[in-house]
Design a protein around this motif. Sequence first.
Motif, mmCIF file in Angstrom:
data_model
loop_
_atom_site.group_PDB
_atom_site.id
_atom_site.type_symbol
_atom_site.label_atom_id
_atom_site.label_comp_id
_atom_site.label_asym_id
_atom_site.label_seq_id
_atom_site.Cartn_x
_atom_site.Cartn_y
_atom_site.Cartn_z
ATOM 1 N N ALA A 142 -14.101 -14.271 -51.470
ATOM 2 C CA ALA A 142 -14.210 -13.256 -50.409
ATOM 3 C C ALA A 142 -13.840 -13.855 -49.064
ATOM 4 N N ILE A 146 -10.479 -12.526 -47.105
ATOM 5 C CA ILE A 146 -10.710 -11.715 -45.901
ATOM 6 C C ILE A 146 -10.485 -12.531 -44.629
ATOM 7 N N SER A 152 -7.770 -6.713 -46.190
ATOM 8 C CA SER A 152 -8.844 -5.758 -45.944
ATOM 9 C C SER A 152 -9.872 -5.891 -47.060
ATOM 10 N N HIS A 153 -11.057 -5.326 -46.829
ATOM 11 C CA HIS A 153 -12.090 -5.341 -47.858
ATOM 12 C C HIS A 153 -11.603 -4.623 -49.112
ATOM 13 N N PRO A 164 -15.375 -2.615 -52.231
ATOM 14 C CA PRO A 164 -15.344 -3.123 -50.855
ATOM 15 C C PRO A 164 -16.734 -3.528 -50.359
ATOM 16 N N ILE A 167 -17.511 -6.966 -51.664
ATOM 17 C CA ILE A 167 -16.754 -7.963 -50.894
ATOM 18 C C ILE A 167 -17.421 -8.186 -49.545
ATOM 19 N N GLU A 168 -17.830 -7.101 -48.902
ATOM 20 C CA GLU A 168 -18.506 -7.201 -47.610
ATOM 21 C C GLU A 168 -19.763 -8.066 -47.729
#
Length: 187
Positions: A142, A146, A152-153, A164, A167-168
Amino acid sequence: MARPEEEEREAALVRKVAAGEREAFDRLVLPLVPRLLGIARRMLGSTSQAEDAVQNALAAVWRTRQRLEPDRPVLPYLTTVTLNKCRDQLRRRKAARLFGLGQDAADERDEAPDPEMRVGDTMALSQVQSEIDRLPTRLKEALVLIAIEGMSHRQAAALTGTTPKTIEMRLYRARKRLRHAIDFFEG
């Protein structure tokens, strides 16, 4: 986003690759190799291991070239295969350390830093890279995709087969661990 003529050129190359044209494969993947090497280098912390991972990824893609789809961009697929090869190397490295075989991960690092590593405070950059190397694979992915590759996510989630939001969260955890480790190092 790719222009329609670039997408059609790539689709034509993919069709030729699927038919077994080696020259078309080279034209398709060679422009993408530097980016793949950068991702692998950041995941593995070693230029030579990154080169091995990318070479293995490209060999695997060539062997399974029939899976390539002309209507889908090639870079995300190549990135996913490269990440998988990096994961394989990280698992082998971990298993070797577990059984006392091979070198310590710190010894596997390249002696000569990349040009980008020469900028700024070498000691701090070395510590950050060392801490990134210690991150669990999913958190490292990740962070690399990123924060370093600028995806992008949504793109990172598609490449890793997650959401997403996942991933965040992984990115948040990776940054938190890095912040904690660096605060400890400086304090």
